[in-house]
Design a protein around this motif. Structure first.
Motif, PDB file in Angstrom:
ATOM      1  N   GLY A  42      -4.205  -7.190  10.689  1.00 36.26           N
ATOM      2  CA  GLY A  42      -3.079  -7.001  11.588  1.00 36.26           C
ATOM      3  C   GLY A  42      -2.245  -5.781  11.293  1.00 36.26           C
ATOM      4  N   SER A  43      -1.483  -5.831  10.227  1.00 37.13           N
ATOM      5  CA  SER A  43      -0.495  -4.792   9.940  1.00 37.13           C
ATOM      6  C   SER A  43      -0.795  -4.079   8.625  1.00 37.13           C
ATOM      7  CB  SER A  43       0.892  -5.426   9.846  1.00 37.13           C
ATOM      8  OG  SER A  43       0.979  -6.245   8.682  1.00 37.13           O
ATOM      9  N   ILE A  44      -0.077  -2.997   8.414  1.00 37.39           N
ATOM     10  CA  ILE A  44      -0.159  -2.289   7.142  1.00 37.39           C
ATOM     11  C   ILE A  44       0.268  -3.227   6.008  1.00 37.39           C
ATOM     12  CG2 ILE A  44       0.915  -0.441   5.762  1.00 37.39           C
ATOM     13  CD1 ILE A  44       1.055   1.158   8.456  1.00 37.39           C
ATOM     14  N   HIS A  45       1.382  -3.922   6.204  1.00 34.16           N
ATOM     15  CA  HIS A  45       1.896  -4.807   5.156  1.00 34.16           C
ATOM     16  C   HIS A  45       0.895  -5.906   4.803  1.00 34.16           C
ATOM     17  CE1 HIS A  45       5.143  -6.532   2.725  1.00 34.16           C
ATOM     18  NE2 HIS A  45       4.679  -7.701   3.118  1.00 34.16           N
ATOM     19  N   ARG A  46       0.325  -6.517   5.805  1.00 32.53           N
ATOM     20  CA  ARG A  46      -0.632  -7.608   5.542  1.00 32.53           C
ATOM     21  C   ARG A  46      -1.901  -7.074   4.869  1.00 32.53           C
ATOM     22  NH1 ARG A  46      -0.334 -12.608   7.897  1.00 32.53           N
ATOM     23  NH2 ARG A  46      -2.567 -12.547   8.344  1.00 32.53           N
ATOM     24  N   LEU A  48      -2.016  -4.376   2.896  1.00 28.52           N
ATOM     25  CA  LEU A  48      -1.628  -4.090   1.513  1.00 28.52           C
ATOM     26  C   LEU A  48      -1.585  -5.369   0.685  1.00 28.52           C
ATOM     27  CD1 LEU A  48       1.217  -1.471   2.128  1.00 28.52           C
ATOM     28  CD2 LEU A  48      -1.061  -1.009   1.171  1.00 28.52           C
ATOM     29  N   ASN A  49      -1.068  -6.448   1.262  1.00 30.03           N
ATOM     30  CA  ASN A  49      -1.046  -7.741   0.572  1.00 30.03           C
ATOM     31  C   ASN A  49      -2.464  -8.225   0.290  1.00 30.03           C
ATOM     32  OD1 ASN A  49       1.331  -9.671  -0.071  1.00 30.03           O
ATOM     33  ND2 ASN A  49       2.064  -8.450   1.651  1.00 30.03           N
ATOM     34  N   HIS A  50      -3.345  -8.099   1.286  1.00 29.67           N
ATOM     35  CA  HIS A  50      -4.739  -8.533   1.093  1.00 29.67           C
ATOM     36  C   HIS A  50      -5.383  -7.770  -0.058  1.00 29.67           C
ATOM     37  CE1 HIS A  50      -8.908  -9.557   1.812  1.00 29.67           C
ATOM     38  NE2 HIS A  50      -9.179  -8.259   1.867  1.00 29.67           N
ATOM     39  N   LEU A  51      -5.176  -6.473  -0.091  1.00 26.76           N
ATOM     40  CA  LEU A  51      -5.770  -5.677  -1.161  1.00 26.76           C
ATOM     41  C   LEU A  51      -5.268  -6.101  -2.541  1.00 26.76           C
ATOM     42  CD1 LEU A  51      -6.092  -1.963  -0.031  1.00 26.76           C
ATOM     43  CD2 LEU A  51      -7.825  -3.425  -1.065  1.00 26.76           C
ATOM     44  N   LEU A  52      -3.972  -6.316  -2.654  1.00 25.75           N
ATOM     45  CA  LEU A  52      -3.436  -6.750  -3.942  1.00 25.75           C
ATOM     46  C   LEU A  52      -3.989  -8.124  -4.321  1.00 25.75           C
ATOM     47  CD1 LEU A  52      -1.587  -6.269  -6.365  1.00 25.75           C
ATOM     48  CD2 LEU A  52       0.268  -7.309  -5.040  1.00 25.75           C
ATOM     49  N   LEU A  53      -4.002  -9.033  -3.373  1.00 26.26           N
ATOM     50  CA  LEU A  53      -4.511 -10.382  -3.624  1.00 26.26           C
ATOM     51  C   LEU A  53      -5.969 -10.339  -4.074  1.00 26.26           C
ATOM     52  CD1 LEU A  53      -3.933 -13.566  -1.597  1.00 26.26           C
ATOM     53  CD2 LEU A  53      -6.266 -12.847  -2.039  1.00 26.26           C
ATOM     54  N   THR A  54      -6.812  -9.647  -3.315  1.00 29.78           N
ATOM     55  CA  THR A  54      -8.240  -9.639  -3.652  1.00 29.78           C
ATOM     56  C   THR A  54      -8.514  -8.848  -4.929  1.00 29.78           C
ATOM     57  OG1 THR A  54      -8.610  -7.802  -2.103  1.00 29.78           O
ATOM     58  CG2 THR A  54      -9.046 -10.044  -1.307  1.00 29.78           C
ATOM     59  N   ASP A  55      -7.735  -7.794  -5.174  1.00 28.10           N
ATOM     60  CA  ASP A  55      -7.915  -7.074  -6.436  1.00 28.10           C
ATOM     61  C   ASP A  55      -7.622  -7.994  -7.612  1.00 28.10           C
ATOM     62  OD1 ASP A  55      -8.657  -4.723  -5.218  1.00 28.10           O
ATOM     63  OD2 ASP A  55      -6.859  -3.603  -5.775  1.00 28.10           O
ATOM     64  N   ARG A  56      -6.579  -8.796  -7.497  1.00 25.31           N
ATOM     65  CA  ARG A  56      -6.230  -9.698  -8.596  1.00 25.31           C
ATOM     66  C   ARG A  56      -7.231 -10.845  -8.738  1.00 25.31           C
ATOM     67  NH1 ARG A  56       0.400 -10.056  -8.370  1.00 25.31           N
ATOM     68  NH2 ARG A  56       0.737  -8.042  -9.363  1.00 25.31           N
ATOM     69  N   VAL A  57      -7.689 -11.375  -7.631  1.00 22.78           N
ATOM     70  CA  VAL A  57      -8.686 -12.463  -7.700  1.00 22.78           C
ATOM     71  C   VAL A  57      -9.959 -11.954  -8.369  1.00 22.78           C
ATOM     72  CG1 VAL A  57     -10.218 -13.924  -6.325  1.00 22.78           C
ATOM     73  CG2 VAL A  57      -7.779 -13.827  -5.784  1.00 22.78           C
ATOM     74  N   HIS A 146     -14.541  -2.177  -1.807  1.00 28.87           N
ATOM     75  CA  HIS A 146     -13.645  -3.007  -0.994  1.00 28.87           C
ATOM     76  C   HIS A 146     -12.272  -2.360  -0.876  1.00 28.87           C
ATOM     77  CE1 HIS A 146     -10.810  -6.439  -0.425  1.00 28.87           C
ATOM     78  NE2 HIS A 146     -11.686  -6.746   0.509  1.00 28.87           N
ATOM     79  N   GLN A 147     -11.777  -1.811  -1.966  1.00 30.00           N
ATOM     80  CA  GLN A 147     -10.473  -1.138  -1.950  1.00 30.00           C
ATOM     81  C   GLN A 147     -10.498   0.042  -0.984  1.00 30.00           C
ATOM     82  OE1 GLN A 147     -10.314  -0.073  -6.075  1.00 30.00           O
ATOM     83  NE2 GLN A 147      -9.452  -2.041  -6.716  1.00 30.00           N
ATOM     84  N   THR A 148     -11.544   0.850  -1.074  1.00 29.33           N
ATOM     85  CA  THR A 148     -11.660   2.032  -0.225  1.00 29.33           C
ATOM     86  C   THR A 148     -11.771   1.628   1.243  1.00 29.33           C
ATOM     87  OG1 THR A 148     -12.701   3.250  -2.031  1.00 29.33           O
ATOM     88  CG2 THR A 148     -13.014   4.121   0.191  1.00 29.33           C
ATOM     89  N   GLY A 152      -8.959   2.670   4.056  1.00 25.55           N
ATOM     90  CA  GLY A 152      -9.332   3.401   5.264  1.00 25.55           C
ATOM     91  C   GLY A 152      -8.657   2.804   6.486  1.00 25.55           C
ATOM     92  N   GLN A 153      -8.596   1.487   6.551  1.00 27.45           N
ATOM     93  CA  GLN A 153      -7.891   0.831   7.655  1.00 27.45           C
ATOM     94  C   GLN A 153      -6.399   1.181   7.614  1.00 27.45           C
ATOM     95  OE1 GLN A 153      -8.988  -3.205   6.772  1.00 27.45           O
ATOM     96  NE2 GLN A 153     -10.737  -3.163   8.171  1.00 27.45           N
ATOM     97  N   ILE A 154      -5.835   1.183   6.417  1.00 30.22           N
ATOM     98  CA  ILE A 154      -4.411   1.486   6.274  1.00 30.22           C
ATOM     99  C   ILE A 154      -4.115   2.920   6.691  1.00 30.22           C
ATOM    100  CG2 ILE A 154      -2.513   1.747   4.617  1.00 30.22           C
ATOM    101  CD1 ILE A 154      -3.869  -0.660   3.073  1.00 30.22           C
ATOM    102  N   THR A 155      -4.964   3.870   6.285  1.00 31.30           N
ATOM    103  CA  THR A 155      -4.710   5.258   6.672  1.00 31.30           C
ATOM    104  C   THR A 155      -4.815   5.433   8.185  1.00 31.30           C
ATOM    105  OG1 THR A 155      -6.992   5.944   6.223  1.00 31.30           O
ATOM    106  CG2 THR A 155      -5.380   6.227   4.445  1.00 31.30           C
ATOM    107  N   THR A 156      -5.692   4.682   8.827  1.00 29.81           N
ATOM    108  CA  THR A 156      -5.766   4.722  10.288  1.00 29.81           C
ATOM    109  C   THR A 156      -4.480   4.193  10.908  1.00 29.81           C
ATOM    110  OG1 THR A 156      -8.171   4.500  10.301  1.00 29.81           O
ATOM    111  CG2 THR A 156      -7.010   3.831  12.301  1.00 29.81           C
TER     112      THR A 156
END
Length: 179
Positions: A42-46, A48-57, A146-148, A152-156
């Protein structure tokens, strides 16, 4: 080729790009960061949250959850229920937690051994029920890929809001001008 050096470089790139993305995202209002732009999360914020969550998991699968556990403002562990869960609604907190996690990722890549990469990782997936096994080197490769992918979605999305994140190429971080 030295895969450990490669993973260290990818961790450095991850930190570099996350800092750039967060710097540009900080120029937006909270409403702009949270606006649904019809990306996967959905959004940039969501995202960014997904990336942090999955990086930590995923990092927790590599090094143990005691060092990667997400915590709320009172220090209580946050139970992870889904891949689209919001860990932190406040952008400043999200950014601070991203920095801490990136430092941990860089530290962890300095501890990777050939024996670890030659082994296998067993885990329970959040995206599909069951237990799974995969080569450790492949899990680490996926981690950085996965991070990259999501950056890429965020930069778009940043571009859609009129913000230019600049050059995002891995080569831009490491190339050396010779003329």
């Amino acid at each position: 080729m030295d895969p450990i050096a490669q993973f260290k470089s990818l961790a450095e790139y991850n930190t570099w790009m996350n800092r750039r993305v967060y710097e540009v995202a900080a120029e937006l209002t909270d409403d702009e960061r949270k606006r649904d732009l019809h990306a996967f999360f959905g959004s940039i914020h969501r995202t960014l949250n997904h990336l942090l969550l999955t990086d930590r998991v995923q990092l927790g699968r590599f090094i143990g959850t005691d060092r990667t556990q997400s915590r709320d403002a009172d220090g209580r562990p946050i139970a992870i229920r889904s891949l689209d869960q919001e860990l932190y609604s406040d952008f400043a907190v999200l950014r601070r937690e991203r920095e801490k996690t990136d430092a941990l990722i860089e530290s962890w890549t300095s501890e990777i051994t050939p024996e670890f990469l030659a082994g296998e990782l067993e885990y329970s997936a959040m995206s599909a029920p069951g237990r799974y096994r995969v080569a450790a080197w492949l899990a680490v490769t996926h981690y950085f890929n996965h991070q990259t992918h999501h950056r890429g979605q965020i930069t778009t999305m940043l571009s859609q809001l009129g913000k230019d994140p600049g050059v995002t190429d891995l080569m831009a971080l490491f190339r050396v001008r010779i003329s």
